[in-house]
Scaffold this active site. Structure first.
Site, PDB file in Angstrom:
ATOM      1  N   THR A  10       0.753  -1.053   0.032  1.00  0.00           N
ATOM      2  CA  THR A  10      -0.195  -0.178  -0.406  1.00  0.00           C
ATOM      3  C   THR A  10       1.242   1.117   0.121  1.00  0.00           C
ATOM      4  OG1 THR A  10      -1.551  -1.647   1.164  1.00  0.00           O
ATOM      5  CG2 THR A  10      -1.816   0.764   1.426  1.00  0.00           C
ATOM      6  N   ASN A  24      -4.025  -2.974  -3.064  1.00  0.00           N
ATOM      7  CA  ASN A  24      -3.978  -4.498  -2.498  1.00  0.00           C
ATOM      8  C   ASN A  24      -2.433  -5.166  -2.297  1.00  0.00           C
ATOM      9  OD1 ASN A  24      -4.004  -5.987  -0.618  1.00  0.00           O
ATOM     10  ND2 ASN A  24      -5.072  -7.669  -2.034  1.00  0.00           N
TER      11      ASN A  24
HETATM   12  N1  GLY Z   1      -5.549  -3.864   0.808  1.00  0.00           N
HETATM   13  C1  GLY Z   1      -4.806  -3.445   2.230  1.00  0.00           C
HETATM   14  C2  GLY Z   1      -5.335  -3.232   3.403  1.00  0.00           C
HETATM   15  O1  GLY Z   1      -6.593  -3.085   2.892  1.00  0.00           O
HETATM   16  O2  GLY Z   1      -5.344  -3.110   4.461  1.00  0.00           O
END
Ligand code: GLY
Length: 567
Positions: free
Chosen positions: A376, A396
């Site tokens: 992220t 993601n």
């Molecule tokens: N895709 C990582 C999160 O939303 O925490």
């Protein structure tokens, strides 16, 4: 000595270029960049520069957010995005707070069992690689919602420098060279044709993004609907269909970002403002901080055995609650107030003892495990008017689903993997989820993103956040504690070695070669299982601290290419 000469030369150069701006160069270990007025800290210098330039032109933090978010989509395609989503928390100049949820949603045609085969078994890769992994992107809706509510500069003034960057191109860093090389096999698997990243890009090469520039030009001309209802939407849907996806024009045209009330709680004389569901970040951070508040961490010492014990035990208990109770608040009832109430949390720590580690199997809700991807990105902005924002955004996985729309110039997310596809069975990241986070059309998947703002005695103190999947929450926690309990500067707080526990697996993860061996040994003797091998990076924290004299100090994580820029 060489370093000193280099620093002097750099200082002279900076003074020559920008004589009127007194810039204090960062001391590598102690202090981050210190500026008088405003600052942007992001994962890439190019994005920080664009955000800071917007502020210098008189724009506010919200204008800068729009430019910075989209500049990251150009300069940091690993996580910056048009094809993903995120969360923003703000505190404005008069202290009003709020949160924006521009998280992706499940497509209308999605079903609870869409990642299971006819035997009910999880189908490997389906929720992570290629078109079926993609949630409906929220980023363009998010930045336009922010601009509509709080923006002061014309959208053209904000977007033109981003478009120019895409046309001019971005220089590849060493870290980026490694990442692009690492994901070649996945790019080849996910895409029918070759993509711009299927090349042996080396550090110092420049990658130009003319197609992305065209997409951004259309968005600049036609607004957010270009992405959700216009030509871009039609081309995206055609591309997704060609690649076996289920996204429709209806999905895109129905997408809206949501303003949400943040989670707010107190810790000593701090007031912490963080993201509410569908991110678990704020609730989980509140639970952990309230559980550790009665303990005198500053007296135990930074990363001392007792400090690690208290934090680990609070994390164990908070993460045990996390996946069981949390999901999209538009779909599930979340007992949010109860989960962060003093009475509930006092009870949660009642079986903790310094004499012996609690076992995770003795902590209810003991049936869910959380392991998420790390890729992220976070940025923090404080403007010259006193507005602060904290934003975490993501595809993601690294480069999301690896599916790259060459016709539009961006990667698509694989956020569908953040749902629990089959309660009780781990996905490719080892995630075992609960019913609250099961898939339903138009539902948002649970997140760990924890964009956070901290006040001290009613005044703005810090904007902070990080990538790192499930480690996001514990990295944000440690950074706040490093400043508040252990009197570190912002840069020291970001630099300091971090550890992580998330209930299951019942393991304390440490950044390798960073912790006192005696401390690790004593934890092991108390019954803690430790791991120093599998956690090379626990978050890449970016934050800004308001100093006592009102100046701003940036903390840009040197674990990445992160950079603070300000004036
Ligand atoms: N895709 C990582 C999160 O939303 O925490």
């Amino acid at each position: 000595m060489k370093k000193l000469i280099f620093l002097c030369a750099l200082l002279l150069l900076q003074t020559a270029c920008k004589q009127e701006k007194p810039i204090v160069l960062a001391d590598e270990n102690k202090r981050g960049l210190i500026v008088e007025n405003a600052m942007v800290v992001t994962a890439r210098e190019e994005a920080s520069k664009i955000g800071s330039a917007i502020l210098e032109q008189g724009g506010n933090a919200f204008d800068a957010m729009v430019g910075t978010e989209l500049a990251l989509a150009v300069a940091y395609p690993y996580a910056g995005n048009l094809g993903g989503g995120g969360f923003m928390v703000y505190r404005n100049t008069i202290g009003a707070i709020g949160g924006l949820d521009y998280r992706e949603k499940a497509p209308l045609a999605s079903t609870k069992d869409m990642y299971l085969d006819e035997n009910g078994d999880f189908i490997p890769n389906k929720s992570t690689l290629g078109a079926m992994a993609v949630g409906i992107p929220g980023t363009i809706a998010g930045v336009f919602a922010v601009h509509k509510k709080f923006g002061t500069l014309p959208i053209e003034t904000i977007l033109q420098p981003v478009i120019d960057l895409a046309k001019r191109g971005v220089v590849v860093t060493y870290k980026q060279e490694e990442r692009i090389a690492k994901y070649q096999p996945a790019f080849l698997k996910a895409n029918k044709d070759s993509i711009i990243f299927n090349k042996n890009w080396k550090a110092n090469d420049t990658i130009k993004y003319p197609v992305l520039a065209n997409t951004l030009e259309r968005i600049m001309a036609n607004g957010r609907d270009e992405f959700y209802k216009g030509e871009t939407a039609e081309r995206l849907v055609r591309f997704m269909k060609d690649n076996g996806g289920i996204m429709t024009i209806d999905d895109l045209s129905k997408y809206e970002a949501q303003w949400r009330t943040p989670v707010v709680f107190e810790y000593d004389d701090l007031r912490v403002i963080s993201m509410s569901p569908p991110s678990s970040g704020g609730v989980c951070l509140a639970q952990i901080m309230k559980m550790i508040e009665p303990y005198d961490l500053s007296q135990y010492g930074h990363n001392a055995t007792k400090t690690i014990q208290v934090i680990t035990e609070a994390e164990r208990r908070a993460y045990a609650d996390r996946s069981f109770y949390l999901g999209d608040p538009d779909f599930v009832d979340i007992p949010g107030d109860k989960l962060i109430s003093d009475s509930y949390l006092e009870g949660r720590m009642s079986n903790f003892s310094f004499e012996k580690a609690t076992r995770s199997s003795d902590v209810s809700h003991g049936e869910v495990q959380i392991v998420e991807s790390n890729e992220t990105t976070h940025y923090s902005i404080i403007d010259q008017f006193g507005n602060a924002i904290s934003v975490t955004t993501t595809l993601n996985g690294a480069y999301g689903s690896k599916l790259y729309c060459s016709d539009l110039g961006f990667f698509l997310n694989n956020e569908m993997d953040d749902f629990s596809s089959k309660p009780g069975v781990p996905n490719m990241f080892g995630l075992i989820g609960a019913e609250a986070n099961s898939i339903a059309p138009e539902k948002r998947m649970l997140s760990s993103m924890t964009p956070t703002i901290v006040e001290k005695n009613g005044e703005l103190l810090m904007s902070v956040g990080t990538p790192g999947g499930s480690t996001i929450i514990t990295s944000v926690l440690q950074t706040i504690l490093n400043v508040h309990e252990f009197n570190m500067t912002m840069q020291e707080a970001v630099n300091a070695p971090r550890f992580h526990h998330q209930w299951l697996p019942d393991l304390v993860m440490f950044e390798p070669n960073s912790f006192d061996r005696k401390v690790i040994n004593s934890l092991q003797q108390l019954g803690y299982q430790t791991n120093e091998e599998n956690s090379p990076v626990i978050g890449k924290v970016d934050g800004i601290l308001v100093l006592k004299d009102g100046k701003l100090e940036g903390g840009a994580d040197r674990r990445g290419d992160d950079t603070a820029i300000g004036f």
